[in-house]
Write a protein that holds these residues in place. Structure first.
Motif, PDB file in Angstrom:
ATOM      1  N   SER B 198       0.857  -1.174   0.000  1.00 56.37           N
ATOM      2  CA  SER B 198       0.000   0.000   0.000  1.00 56.37           C
ATOM      3  C   SER B 198       0.899   1.232   0.000  1.00 56.37           C
ATOM      4  O   SER B 198       1.974   1.238   0.588  1.00 56.37           O
ATOM      5  CB  SER B 198      -0.955  -0.016   1.188  1.00 56.37           C
ATOM      6  N   LYS B 199       0.429   2.253  -0.654  1.00 56.45           N
ATOM      7  CA  LYS B 199       1.244   3.465  -0.807  1.00 56.45           C
ATOM      8  C   LYS B 199       1.447   4.139   0.547  1.00 56.45           C
ATOM      9  O   LYS B 199       0.502   4.319   1.308  1.00 56.45           O
ATOM     10  CB  LYS B 199       0.564   4.442  -1.770  1.00 56.45           C
ATOM     11  N   ALA B 200       2.690   4.460   0.826  1.00 54.45           N
ATOM     12  CA  ALA B 200       2.990   5.080   2.120  1.00 54.45           C
ATOM     13  C   ALA B 200       2.953   6.592   1.962  1.00 54.45           C
ATOM     14  O   ALA B 200       3.965   7.237   1.770  1.00 54.45           O
ATOM     15  CB  ALA B 200       4.347   4.613   2.622  1.00 54.45           C
ATOM     16  N   GLU B 201       1.743   7.165   2.014  1.00 51.20           N
ATOM     17  CA  GLU B 201       1.626   8.613   1.853  1.00 51.20           C
ATOM     18  C   GLU B 201       1.568   9.301   3.207  1.00 51.20           C
ATOM     19  O   GLU B 201       1.664  10.506   3.288  1.00 51.20           O
ATOM     20  CB  GLU B 201       0.330   8.952   1.095  1.00 51.20           C
ATOM     21  N   ARG B 202       1.375   8.480   4.229  1.00 50.97           N
ATOM     22  CA  ARG B 202       1.162   9.053   5.559  1.00 50.97           C
ATOM     23  C   ARG B 202       2.135   8.420   6.538  1.00 50.97           C
ATOM     24  O   ARG B 202       2.827   7.465   6.195  1.00 50.97           O
ATOM     25  CB  ARG B 202      -0.272   8.786   6.000  1.00 50.97           C
ATOM     26  N   GLU B 204       3.821   6.084   9.303  1.00 52.40           N
ATOM     27  CA  GLU B 204       3.739   4.649   9.572  1.00 52.40           C
ATOM     28  C   GLU B 204       2.761   4.411  10.725  1.00 52.40           C
ATOM     29  O   GLU B 204       2.879   5.013  11.785  1.00 52.40           O
ATOM     30  CB  GLU B 204       5.151   4.203   9.958  1.00 52.40           C
ATOM     31  N   GLN B 225     -12.278   7.152   1.899  1.00 49.02           N
ATOM     32  CA  GLN B 225     -11.302   8.122   1.386  1.00 49.02           C
ATOM     33  C   GLN B 225     -11.783   9.555   1.572  1.00 49.02           C
ATOM     34  O   GLN B 225     -10.996  10.448   1.865  1.00 49.02           O
ATOM     35  CB  GLN B 225     -11.038   7.848  -0.090  1.00 49.02           C
ATOM     36  N   PHE B 229      -9.550  10.145   5.164  1.00 51.74           N
ATOM     37  CA  PHE B 229      -8.265  10.681   4.690  1.00 51.74           C
ATOM     38  C   PHE B 229      -8.075  12.166   5.011  1.00 51.74           C
ATOM     39  O   PHE B 229      -7.027  12.550   5.543  1.00 51.74           O
ATOM     40  CB  PHE B 229      -8.091  10.436   3.182  1.00 51.74           C
ATOM     41  N   ASP B 233      -5.155  13.677   7.268  1.00 53.31           N
ATOM     42  CA  ASP B 233      -4.167  14.588   6.699  1.00 53.31           C
ATOM     43  C   ASP B 233      -4.132  15.908   7.468  1.00 53.31           C
ATOM     44  O   ASP B 233      -3.055  16.462   7.695  1.00 53.31           O
ATOM     45  CB  ASP B 233      -4.448  14.809   5.216  1.00 53.31           C
ATOM     46  N   LYS B 236      -2.045  15.244  10.357  1.00 59.33           N
ATOM     47  CA  LYS B 236      -0.784  14.569  10.006  1.00 59.33           C
ATOM     48  C   LYS B 236      -0.749  13.171  10.660  1.00 59.33           C
ATOM     49  O   LYS B 236       0.257  12.758  11.240  1.00 59.33           O
ATOM     50  CB  LYS B 236       0.428  15.385  10.444  1.00 59.33           C
ATOM     51  N   TRP B 255      -3.651  -2.011   7.292  1.00 59.05           N
ATOM     52  CA  TRP B 255      -4.147  -0.922   8.145  1.00 59.05           C
ATOM     53  C   TRP B 255      -4.968  -1.463   9.298  1.00 59.05           C
ATOM     54  O   TRP B 255      -5.418  -0.714  10.162  1.00 59.05           O
ATOM     55  CB  TRP B 255      -5.007   0.051   7.332  1.00 59.05           C
TER      56      TRP B 255
END
Ligand SMILES: Cc1cc2nc3c(=O)[nH]c(=O)nc-3n(C[C@H](O)[C@H](O)[C@H](O)COP(=O)(O)OP(=O)(O)OC[C@H]3O[C@@H](n4cnc5c(N)ncnc54)[C@H](O)[C@@H]3O)c2cc1C
Lengths: 249, 329
Positions: B198-202, B204, B225, B229, B233, B236, B255
């Motif tokens: 899964s994309k690590a945009e945030r 860990e 989403q 999300f 965001d 953070k 997750w």
């Protein structure tokens, strides 16, 4: 292809457990037992492999007291072919379980062991890997998809970060995760028929397995629960509490 | 007692925070069991970089190997290398983080060393017993490992990360693989065909200061989403999920927070549309502050929440996002 499916009997996770007065164990008199959730998923997967014509025979095995038989019969009613009960009343840790399972494995001609990734009572998550290492076999743990491709198992594993696809030669040990399948219910007529399926009782002694356990539980305790906090009436009140009271924003 | 070997995990040379937590657990074990000091092992691409880093954390010596055998994690070569390092360094105890890698390979080490193993420990008791959760954390056990060699996996959130010391660094050397005749590429080691990460945009999930988790109530991946999300965001925060949300395909498997997913203990955990089943609580009840948003005033999540908001998440979660964004900007 013959599949061995080890199952463990555990207290139903929906009941509230109590400790024995001296804290040496959990009160189990008269409680409801279930097949460990992950093991039930392993039974289901084995049955599906048989239904697809990939597996020829499913053998169940469990270690425990005589009344574990009822759980084994339930899994037989789901669709397994025969069962082995290694009768034992004493404590069993992952190490002892893996030694007993290795002895059972060696008596048969198994191409695959399918078993749960952890037991929901002890939560140790060791037995599948211990068994694989003891037998010097490859392992694929935390499976959310299992395919048999000629002489190999292709397993999708749930790992930190996402999914991994691992191809390992048979014979091997695969441990199941929750998303592999949804186990069927055993139908009532099958429960009756299951009582007639081959059922073998044996013992650690007969298998040549020493009874010692290496992990000794000295004491159990119920952790202090968190206390319920307060209800807030609005987002504004929540934000203010998080800023000024909890100081986490 | 021999030494304590810590199997340190890293990502291309960057040491995992959880492995630093395992290092502090190792230090406590060394004290409780009177061990002769701490040594470490690092495997895989970037191992030398990570080994140099680890040498500053109060370890006597660090072995590493970036042999092609360890390019992608596989249980058997990793398990064998850890057991080999233990015998070469004179370690009678092996410690590692109980993440998916540690859980997978440590029992193989236990067999090779004929060791007793305790999984997922949360404390080292003064009398040398180890505390660990059972029954989804509803019961804690104090266990004693009755064998000369011992293997311990560590719940990262239960120990503080070890800190870099000012003492001279420990020695760093390569793990000689010749000591185990079976440790050459073998067909039975198998082959990793690929990953779907899964994309690590945030941040860990396991290390995040703030976690926002969504449950079944989100009702679709799009809603997840759209609602979870932006709130994450704005804070953070890392994103978590209940098993129901993962099973329904609203969120990726890694997750999942809970008994069978990840265990987190952030400063702030916000559960959105999650009922609070014991298996979910097992993964988050050690969070410092818990916030629950649920429209059912009797949802069990409120029994552990510091702040509960009884409301429709589709209305209040966006409001919270806006309010937080206002504060943070
Ligand atoms: C062996 C085993 C292991 C398990 N492991 C895990 C695990 O690791 N992690 C885990 O999470 N679960 C695990 N589970 C599953 C667990 O028992 C629960 O089924 C699961 O956590 C439920 O997820 P949920 O809270 O999202 O869904 P539900 O229980 O369905 O809760 C949804 C909640 O949303 C609320 N809601 C609905 N609509 C709204 C709205 N519009 N606004 C606000 N609130 C709303 C409802 O009131 C309800 O409380 C496990 C189960 C078993 C048997």
């Amino acid at each position: 292809m013959k599949i061995l499916v080890p199952i463990k009997r555990v207290p139903d996770w929906q009941i509230k457990l109590k400790l024995l007065p001296d804290g040496s164990g959990v009160q189990t008199d008269g409680i409801k037992w279930i097949i460990n959730t992950f093991d039930e998923i392993a039974v289901e997967e084995a049955i599906r492999l048989k239904e697809r014509g990939i597996a020829s025979e499913i053998v169940l095995v469990s270690i425990g007291p005589a009344d574990v038989r009822q759980r084994l019969e339930y899994a037989l009613a789901m669709g397994a072919d025969s069962a082995i009960l290694v009768k034992h009343d004493g404590p069993v840790d992952s190490d002892l379980a893996s030694r007993a399972l290795a002895a059972v494995f060696k008596r048969g001609d198994y191409a695959l062991v399918l078993m749960g990734k952890q037991a929901i009572d002890s939560d140790s998550g060791q037995t599948a890997q211990l068994l694989a290492a003891r037998l010097n076999l490859p392992q694929a743990c935390f499976a959310s998809k299992v395919a048999i491709d000629g002489g190999a198992a292709v397993v999708t594993r749930e790992v930190d970060g996402g999914l991994e696809t691992l191809k390992i030669p048979l014979p091997c040990v695969v441990s199941t995760d929750l998303r592999l399948n949804e186990p069927r219910y055993a139908a009532l007529p099958n429960l009756m028929k299951a009582k007639k399926k081959p059922f073998e009782e044996t013992s650690l002694e007969a298998l040549g397995v020493a009874q010692e356990v290496k992990v000794r539980v000295k004491a159990l305790s119920i952790p202090l629960g968190r206390k319920a906090g307060k209800k807030v009436a609005s987002v504004a009140e929540l934000v203010s509490a998080l800023q000024n009271e909890a100081k986490v924003l | 007692m021999g030494k304590v070997l810590v199997f340190v995990q890293h990502d291309q040379g960057r040491v995992l925070k959880g492995s630093l937590c395992a290092l502090s657990a190792a230090r406590q074990l060394a004290t409780a069991w009177g061990s002769e000091g701490i040594v470490a092992l690092v495997l895989g691409p970037g191992a030398k970089t990570a080994a140099d880093e680890v040498s500053h954390f109060g370890v006597q010596s660090v072995l590493y190997s970036d042999s092609p055998l360890f390019e992608r994690y596989r249980s058997e070569p990793y398990g064998r290398a850890i057991a080999l390092a233990a015998s070469q360094l004179g370690a009678s105890t092996v410690v590692a983080l109980a993440n998916s890698t540690g859980k997978d390979c440590l029992p193989r080490v236990s067999v090779l060393l004929d060791a007793a193993q305790a999984s997922d420990i949360t404390a080292v008791n003064g009398d040398g017993t180890l505390k660990r959760p059972m029954y989804a954390g509803n019961i804690m056990a104090d266990v004693e490992l009755q064998s000369a060699n011992r293997v311990v996996s560590v719940r990262g959130t239960a120990f503080p990360p070890a800190e870099r010391g000012s003492a001279p660094p420990g020695s760093v050397g390569e793990l000689p693989l010749a000591g185990d005749a079976e440790l050459h590429e073998q067909p039975r080691f198998g082959e990793v065909l690929g990953y779907e990460l899964s994309k690590a945009e945030r941040p860990e999930l396991a290390d995040a200061e703030i976690v926002v988790s969504g449950g079944r109530a989100l009702a679709s991946a799009e809603n997840f989403q759209k609602v979870i999300f932006p709130l994450a965001d704005a804070l953070k925060a890392a994103v978590g999920a209940s098993r129901a949300a993962v099973d329904s395909g609203y969120a990726p498997n890694d997750w999942q927070v809970g008994q069978t997913g990840k265990v987190v203990a952030p400063n702030l955990y916000i559960a959105v549309g999650i009922s609070g089943a014991i298996q979910h609580l097992a993964g988050m009840k050690d969070s410092k502050v818990i916030v629950a948003i649920n429209k059912d005033p009797d949802a069990p999540i409120f029994e552990v929440a510091d702040y509960g908001l009884v409301a429709d998440l589709f209305q209040v979660a966006p409001e919270l996002t806006t309010a937080v964004a206002g504060i943070r900007s």
